[in-house]
Scaffold this active site. Sequence first.
Site, PDB file in Angstrom:
ATOM      1  CB  ALA A   1     -35.189 -39.018 -43.944  1.00  0.00           C
TER       2      ALA A   1
ATOM      3  N   GLY B   1     -37.240 -42.076 -40.045  1.00  0.00           N
ATOM      4  CA  GLY B   1     -37.780 -40.810 -39.575  1.00  0.00           C
ATOM      5  C   GLY B   1     -39.274 -40.880 -39.300  1.00  0.00           C
TER       6      GLY B   1
ATOM      7  CD  GLU C   1     -35.180 -41.016 -36.321  1.00  0.00           C
ATOM      8  OE1 GLU C   1     -35.282 -40.772 -37.548  1.00  0.00           O
ATOM      9  OE2 GLU C   1     -34.157 -40.819 -35.671  1.00  0.00           O
TER      10      GLU C   1
ATOM     11  CD  GLU D   1     -33.379 -44.561 -39.650  1.00  0.00           C
ATOM     12  OE1 GLU D   1     -33.536 -45.707 -39.171  1.00  0.00           O
ATOM     13  OE2 GLU D   1     -34.155 -43.613 -39.420  1.00  0.00           O
TER      14      GLU D   1
HETATM   15  N1  CAA Z   1     -37.267 -41.754 -49.460  1.00  0.00           N
HETATM   16  C1  CAA Z   1     -37.430 -41.536 -50.777  1.00  0.00           C
HETATM   17  N2  CAA Z   1     -38.103 -42.372 -51.584  1.00  0.00           N
HETATM   18  C2  CAA Z   1     -38.620 -43.482 -51.034  1.00  0.00           C
HETATM   19  C3  CAA Z   1     -38.485 -43.771 -49.672  1.00  0.00           C
HETATM   20  C4  CAA Z   1     -37.766 -42.848 -48.854  1.00  0.00           C
HETATM   21  N3  CAA Z   1     -37.622 -43.020 -47.546  1.00  0.00           N
HETATM   22  N4  CAA Z   1     -39.100 -44.953 -49.424  1.00  0.00           N
HETATM   23  C5  CAA Z   1     -39.607 -45.372 -50.586  1.00  0.00           C
HETATM   24  N5  CAA Z   1     -39.329 -44.499 -51.562  1.00  0.00           N
HETATM   25  C6  CAA Z   1     -39.758 -44.553 -52.970  1.00  0.00           C
HETATM   26  C7  CAA Z   1     -39.204 -45.756 -53.697  1.00  0.00           C
HETATM   27  O1  CAA Z   1     -37.945 -45.458 -54.259  1.00  0.00           O
HETATM   28  C8  CAA Z   1     -40.249 -46.020 -54.748  1.00  0.00           C
HETATM   29  O2  CAA Z   1     -40.041 -45.098 -55.788  1.00  0.00           O
HETATM   30  P1  CAA Z   1     -40.334 -45.528 -57.315  1.00  0.00           P
HETATM   31  O3  CAA Z   1     -41.787 -45.899 -57.336  1.00  0.00           O
HETATM   32  O4  CAA Z   1     -40.009 -44.292 -58.063  1.00  0.00           O
HETATM   33  O5  CAA Z   1     -39.406 -46.673 -57.591  1.00  0.00           O
HETATM   34  C9  CAA Z   1     -41.548 -45.607 -54.052  1.00  0.00           C
HETATM   35  O6  CAA Z   1     -41.157 -44.753 -52.970  1.00  0.00           O
HETATM   36  C10 CAA Z   1     -42.329 -46.777 -53.471  1.00  0.00           C
HETATM   37  O7  CAA Z   1     -41.439 -47.546 -52.669  1.00  0.00           O
HETATM   38  P2  CAA Z   1     -41.346 -49.143 -52.770  1.00  0.00           P
HETATM   39  O8  CAA Z   1     -41.409 -49.553 -54.187  1.00  0.00           O
HETATM   40  O9  CAA Z   1     -40.168 -49.546 -51.976  1.00  0.00           O
HETATM   41  O10 CAA Z   1     -42.706 -49.526 -52.046  1.00  0.00           O
HETATM   42  P3  CAA Z   1     -43.036 -50.787 -51.139  1.00  0.00           P
HETATM   43  O11 CAA Z   1     -44.460 -50.672 -50.788  1.00  0.00           O
HETATM   44  O12 CAA Z   1     -42.517 -52.021 -51.784  1.00  0.00           O
HETATM   45  O13 CAA Z   1     -42.168 -50.592 -49.794  1.00  0.00           O
HETATM   46  C11 CAA Z   1     -41.299 -49.435 -47.883  1.00  0.00           C
HETATM   47  C12 CAA Z   1     -42.457 -49.562 -48.914  1.00  0.00           C
HETATM   48  C13 CAA Z   1     -41.221 -50.692 -47.015  1.00  0.00           C
HETATM   49  C14 CAA Z   1     -41.604 -48.230 -47.036  1.00  0.00           C
HETATM   50  C15 CAA Z   1     -39.980 -49.256 -48.650  1.00  0.00           C
HETATM   51  O14 CAA Z   1     -40.134 -48.245 -49.616  1.00  0.00           O
HETATM   52  C16 CAA Z   1     -38.806 -48.872 -47.797  1.00  0.00           C
HETATM   53  O15 CAA Z   1     -38.216 -49.711 -47.163  1.00  0.00           O
HETATM   54  N6  CAA Z   1     -38.445 -47.573 -47.796  1.00  0.00           N
HETATM   55  C17 CAA Z   1     -37.280 -47.078 -47.100  1.00  0.00           C
HETATM   56  C18 CAA Z   1     -37.480 -47.029 -45.630  1.00  0.00           C
HETATM   57  C19 CAA Z   1     -36.256 -46.458 -44.979  1.00  0.00           C
HETATM   58  O16 CAA Z   1     -35.155 -46.934 -45.135  1.00  0.00           O
HETATM   59  N7  CAA Z   1     -36.465 -45.397 -44.196  1.00  0.00           N
HETATM   60  C20 CAA Z   1     -35.395 -44.730 -43.520  1.00  0.00           C
HETATM   61  C21 CAA Z   1     -35.073 -43.486 -44.264  1.00  0.00           C
HETATM   62  S1  CAA Z   1     -33.665 -42.705 -43.591  1.00  0.00           S
HETATM   63  C22 CAA Z   1     -34.218 -41.821 -42.282  1.00  0.00           C
HETATM   64  O17 CAA Z   1     -35.366 -41.780 -41.997  1.00  0.00           O
HETATM   65  C23 CAA Z   1     -33.099 -41.099 -41.588  1.00  0.00           C
HETATM   66  C24 CAA Z   1     -33.448 -40.350 -40.385  1.00  0.00           C
HETATM   67  O18 CAA Z   1     -33.258 -40.804 -39.303  1.00  0.00           O
HETATM   68  C25 CAA Z   1     -33.911 -38.971 -40.469  1.00  0.00           C
END
Ligand code: CAA
Length: 694
Positions: free
Chosen positions: A68, A107, A110, A130
């Site tokens: 998400a 997500g 998911e 999450e």
């Molecule tokens: N939503 C919004 N922005 C996100 C994002 C997300 N899920 N994941 C990453 N970004 C953004 C970061 O903030 C970053 O932005 P900036 O360049 O502006 O700083 C950009 O994308 C690149 O991210 P990283 O610098 O973190 O890139 P990376 O290659 O080092 O890592 C990653 C990639 C492992 C995917 C890491 O970004 C990460 O862990 N992301 C979050 C994953 C997460 O927690 N997902 C669950 C979301 S909640 C959900 O999905 C709820 C549900 O059940 C519906």
Amino acid sequence: MAQEVKDNPVSTAREGAVAVLTLQSGPVNALGSGLRQGILTAFEAAEADPAVKAIVLIGGGRMFSAGADISEFGKPQSGISLPDLLNRVEASTKPVVAAIHGNALGGGLETALACHYRVAVPSAKVGLPEVKLGILPGAGGTQRLPRVVGPRKALEVIVGGSPIGAKAAAGMGLIDELAPEDSLRAHAVAFAERVIAEGRPLTKIRDRNDKIAEGRESPGLFAAFREENARKTRGFEAPEACIACIEAACRLPFDEGLAFERAEFQKLVSGTQSAAQRYVFFAERQAAKIPDVPDDTPARPIARVGVIGAGTMGGGISMNFLNAGIPVTIVETKREALDRGLKTIRTNYENTAKKGRLRPEDVETRMGLLSDTLELEKLAECDLIIEAVFEDMGIKKEIFSKLDRIAKPGAILASNTSYLDIDAIAAMTNRPADVIGMHFFSPANVMRLLEVVRGEKTAKDVIATAMQIGRKVGKIPVLVGVCHGFVGNRMLAERQREANRLILEGVTPWDVDRVIYEFGLPMGPFTMSDLAGLDIGWSRETNKSESVRDLLCEQDRRGQKTGAGFYDYDARRKATPSKVTEEIIAKVAERQGVKRRDATDQEILERTLYPMVNEGAKILEEGKAIRASDIDIVWINGYGWPVYRGGPMFWADTVGLPKVLERLRAYQAEYGDAFKPSALLERLAAEGKGFKDL
Ligand code: CAA
């Protein structure tokens, strides 16, 4: 085939009877409203097209999807929700295959679970992180994952939140087939063609009930899991909600389970903890950004690191680089000290190997990267030299003027000092632009915080290099300015002063520690002092002040290492409150004429934490930290501030700055100017703003 929708972040291509839908949205394919709508549109078109017999969902760019869009939480939803979209995909009349590379997280996974099949390249990572954002997988993840891997593994994956590799995921049945690294798309299409050719039935995870039977047959497994993880999950709301959802998956029909998950998700996502944890996610990434040092500033190459001092800090610092495969030369003045330091490093690695967290051969590989010497001159070939001797300005100055003669041109000269003036240290060299502070936190091989201290003359590429190498060795670097104790220890000193004052007023050290622990920190100030050793910087000869600490040290109560400090310790280092300490405190209080009184837990909290917030505000006023969120990142990663409270500055915003200000003023009236509110705090409170608005 329906018309391609203009600007759709999902593109559709046809390969025979297979429609390949490619997600193309930003760096991580976050499932924001635009991408959700794009998937729905492309998916409905493919489903309606009679020539299409199967659908492949694949990520364009670096990954399948990071889940998400975190920045959308807490805002009104627009367009189709992710759960509704995924139910729609699952109900497809044509088989849908998820093709995963990079990450499928939250997500993202998911979405893959709503598909009928999943193929992935071996390097892919899947997970439901999450919980780390204070929420739960709210698009069916808590209901579908247990149906695939069983409740036990689902608990580990969902409550642990750490991603797993595709191979391990395939072993659990979560991935149906592994594809070669370089031909995921072709492999997924071939897989889909096979599904069509074999006329395989549409298997929907929602219909699978075999694996969740275990949850009904041995419900005790949930209680056992709660108990095993109680310490790790203390204070957090999300882990318990995740467990409850997995229990519900085992107990309820699928749709009721989904409704249960939805309700729990809504509770969490609208709460303070999740707001704090999502803030921390972005704050951590912000900390890497320095306004006047652009991301593309070229860093200096670091092929070999020198570390001066083989004590606890020097050893721990060296391990970070060895772990990352970077050779280290470690220097000491005496052979015995050097041998002791080397032995500690080896023992640390061997213990990790014994616990199965390091391969035995890696112990030797890492030790093999370590050279030891008694001659400072041997550091001539190092690209980065970190001084980690004890806190004595005289010695540090001497070392830096020697380094100036020894180090090769362009080498970065760093000090691990926790308090001292980097500019004064830099002034001992003819290359102050190459001098910087790199302040690690103990134990330096474990704690993730690295305060990078920018001196007045530090060059921009030196800053960029320190930040980059910090990240490379797994730290979270935060740039701070020169001031006594920098950000972390400067604020800690405020807490420490008030804690010491409180005990003279009659609050017991155990009550101060309890209040801080219950707030969520790993330990209170007196437990921490006992752990560090009360005799740091204390000596019997020079001591004249007769504080509580002095008197404890005189009785050889020097902390855990001597079996007694503020607390008494048994052989297994279990602490019990000490009558001796209480008597010493009473004596010092009497001598100093301190009036003894009671204090509520709320007062203990305010007295110890509000001055920290106030100091944080002064740090911002003085420009010693770039942003309030950097201060929060320091406290979370260096001192164990509970992430669900978002750091001291975020927390102060949640309390309300007018309230913090009002209490500081009240304490100022009673205890003097140590509580004098900073001008920034006054201004923000008057304007109805928070640190978040800076
Ligand atoms: N939503 C919004 N922005 C996100 C994002 C997300 N899920 N994941 C990453 N970004 C953004 C970061 O903030 C970053 O932005 P900036 O360049 O502006 O700083 C950009 O994308 C690149 O991210 P990283 O610098 O973190 O890139 P990376 O290659 O080092 O890592 C990653 C990639 C492992 C995917 C890491 O970004 C990460 O862990 N992301 C979050 C994953 C997460 O927690 N997902 C669950 C979301 S909640 C959900 O999905 C709820 C549900 O059940 C519906």
